[in-house]
Scaffold this active site. Sequence first.
Site, PDB file in Angstrom:
ATOM      1  N   GLU A  41       0.825  -1.213   0.000  1.00 24.63           N
ATOM      2  CA  GLU A  41       0.000   0.000   0.000  1.00 24.63           C
ATOM      3  C   GLU A  41       0.860   1.264   0.000  1.00 24.63           C
ATOM      4  O   GLU A  41       0.536   2.243  -0.670  1.00 24.63           O
ATOM      5  CB  GLU A  41      -0.964   0.004   1.193  1.00 24.63           C
ATOM      6  N   TYR A 124      -6.435   5.716   5.081  1.00 19.33           N
ATOM      7  CA  TYR A 124      -6.581   4.769   3.972  1.00 19.33           C
ATOM      8  C   TYR A 124      -5.743   3.511   4.211  1.00 19.33           C
ATOM      9  O   TYR A 124      -6.241   2.381   4.110  1.00 19.33           O
ATOM     10  CB  TYR A 124      -6.174   5.432   2.639  1.00 19.33           C
ATOM     11  N   ASP A 142      -9.689   5.595  -0.923  1.00 20.09           N
ATOM     12  CA  ASP A 142      -8.726   6.409  -1.679  1.00 20.09           C
ATOM     13  C   ASP A 142      -9.458   7.053  -2.861  1.00 20.09           C
ATOM     14  O   ASP A 142     -10.687   6.985  -2.958  1.00 20.09           O
ATOM     15  CB  ASP A 142      -7.536   5.552  -2.136  1.00 20.09           C
TER      16      ASP A 142
END
Length: 361
Positions: A41, A124, A142
Amino acid sequence: MEEKSTDLRILVEPLLQWYGMCARVLPWREDPSPYRVWISEIMLQQTRVEAGKPYFERFVAALPDVYALADCPEEQLLKLWEGLGYYNRVRNLQKAARLVVEQYGGALPSDPAALQSLPGIGAYTAGAIASIAFGLPVPAVDGNVLRVWARFTASRADIGSPAVKRMVQEQLRQVYPAGRAGDFSQALMELGALVCLPNGAPACNGCPLQRLCRSHAAGIAHELPVKAVKKPRRVEERTVLLLVCGDRAALQKRPETGLLAGLWEFPSVEGKLGEERIFELLREEGLSPIAVTPLPPAKHIFSHVEWHMGGFWVEAAHMQGPFSWVDVTQLRGGYAAPSAYKVYHKLLCERLDSHNNSSIK
Ligand code: SF4
């Protein structure tokens, strides 16, 4: 507001079915451990999925767990990140890894608030780790997810607004399917990445939500989402010097704080300077320039600033000044060059290679 009247529960099943059939095979999905989800991520915040795959595989092969990341020497860490830019991200990864070792016995916490207390982890990323790796009903919202939401609900709310983002998180939290939290997070992201595409180009004909989507029904999908226009980036003019003496080139370290903190770079100054001024400047620094020749300009875009660079090739008579003088092997090896300088880095390596080859002959 329009979006309140759209029940998001109706999208869960068709989206999960589609994801089950169409999800891409990605290296971090094969073994979605908290560590691997976290690394992927952070890497994907600024990199396309396809481009990110080899970086991810190289990174987790070299640093397979939190302990390896916490102990990694800085030069190796920066080298593993070279090409991805945003070096503060990898520095924060390491700071967070050290805290995870000290405070959580080496295991990332599952609690989103605890995750968000670690450097570099925002709402997020915390949502992605909590839902994908731990199966908790925590939305990961996101830009992709906001776009899908805005189109699905036909909302004209500004998706750049933090209040809208919080509202979407709350709406999604209420519909997370038990036992499929990770799949649901990834399905939303995947739909935004593959079907409900940005820049007014949703591929509605291949979308599993087409029959349910309000903006498609109203024929306004291409107008959404709405995002308030951001301030333009600040432009900074720079002059970059490829300062060379024989087979060595000068590098300097950037300050420990600010943009590209602590990284090696080519000697450079703010503003666009001409050849005469460069001669003067180098002499003032106690150097003995022999020749100064212009190089092609280059540009690099950071999130808030653009560098517009002019470059010069400078031959110096002696290796002097406040620099580290390195050869081409070191340039390609241990010294992580910020990608902002990649045009000049490539050019310098090529010229030093041809200098070395002609010396051998
Ligand atoms: Fe996006 Fe079109 Fe699907 Fe609606 S139907 S969610 S606009 S791709």
